[in-house]
Scaffold this motif. Sequence first.
Motif, PDB file in Angstrom:
ATOM      1  N   ARG A   1      35.755 -36.645 -33.130  1.00 51.49           N
ATOM      2  CA  ARG A   1      34.985 -35.512 -33.649  1.00 51.49           C
ATOM      3  C   ARG A   1      35.880 -34.653 -34.552  1.00 51.49           C
ATOM      4  O   ARG A   1      36.929 -34.167 -34.121  1.00 51.49           O
ATOM      5  CB  ARG A   1      34.421 -34.679 -32.500  1.00 51.49           C
ATOM      6  CG  ARG A   1      33.397 -35.451 -31.685  1.00 51.49           C
ATOM      7  CD  ARG A   1      33.014 -34.816 -30.354  1.00 51.49           C
ATOM      8  NE  ARG A   1      33.062 -33.396 -30.244  1.00 51.49           N
ATOM      9  CZ  ARG A   1      32.009 -32.571 -30.331  1.00 51.49           C
ATOM     10  NH1 ARG A   1      30.811 -33.075 -30.503  1.00 51.49           N
ATOM     11  NH2 ARG A   1      32.166 -31.291 -30.204  1.00 51.49           N
TER      12      ARG A   1
ATOM     13  N   LYS B   1      27.557 -38.900 -39.421  1.00 49.97           N
ATOM     14  CA  LYS B   1      28.356 -40.031 -38.949  1.00 49.97           C
ATOM     15  C   LYS B   1      29.398 -40.344 -40.024  1.00 49.97           C
ATOM     16  O   LYS B   1      29.121 -40.240 -41.227  1.00 49.97           O
ATOM     17  CB  LYS B   1      27.479 -41.256 -38.690  1.00 49.97           C
ATOM     18  CG  LYS B   1      26.599 -41.092 -37.474  1.00 49.97           C
ATOM     19  CD  LYS B   1      25.845 -42.375 -37.166  1.00 49.97           C
ATOM     20  CE  LYS B   1      25.029 -42.227 -35.896  1.00 49.97           C
ATOM     21  NZ  LYS B   1      24.289 -43.452 -35.581  1.00 49.97           N
TER      22      LYS B   1
ATOM     23  N   GLN C   1      30.972 -37.256 -36.580  1.00 50.18           N
ATOM     24  CA  GLN C   1      31.173 -38.193 -35.477  1.00 50.18           C
ATOM     25  C   GLN C   1      31.788 -39.484 -36.010  1.00 50.18           C
ATOM     26  O   GLN C   1      31.174 -40.175 -36.824  1.00 50.18           O
ATOM     27  CB  GLN C   1      29.830 -38.518 -34.807  1.00 50.18           C
ATOM     28  CG  GLN C   1      29.108 -37.316 -34.255  1.00 50.18           C
ATOM     29  CD  GLN C   1      29.793 -36.726 -33.032  1.00 50.18           C
ATOM     30  OE1 GLN C   1      30.471 -37.413 -32.279  1.00 50.18           O
ATOM     31  NE2 GLN C   1      29.619 -35.431 -32.835  1.00 50.18           N
TER      32      GLN C   1
END
Length: 144
Positions: free
Chosen positions: A33, A121, A20
Amino acid sequence: MKLTTKYHNEVEIHETEVLQFEKGIPGFPDEKRFVILPLNEDGSFSVMQSVETPGLAFVVANPFDFFKEYDFKIEDTVVEEIGVESEKDVSVYAILTVEDPFEKTTANLQAPVIINKANNKAKQVILVEEGYKTKHNLFQKVKG
């Protein structure tokens, strides 16, 4: 889920593999993404493939495999943004500009992709350290 890719045709990925990028990546703010897919058998090169756009993929490599002296500090704001709690959870990739012949391929050491493997992340950061540019020859000549 099935993913149509630029280099691997159609592949099956798990949602847990999706990285992400909260703010996208420079030049592609809406692309948030991506997945990392191996490009060759020894794993020295991979592809950072957009989950949303099949034609958007970047060839990447671990910069430390090619540039032993590569070193930088991740700013605290980035550490907080991607939730890094331990250095061992961090992966770093450099986006490559693949040339023909391949030996002329360059790596962008000025803007590495930082991934927190613990929570998936990620962020592409622009380094302020001097000496790093967007095009470093990947296969530096070894002086003998």
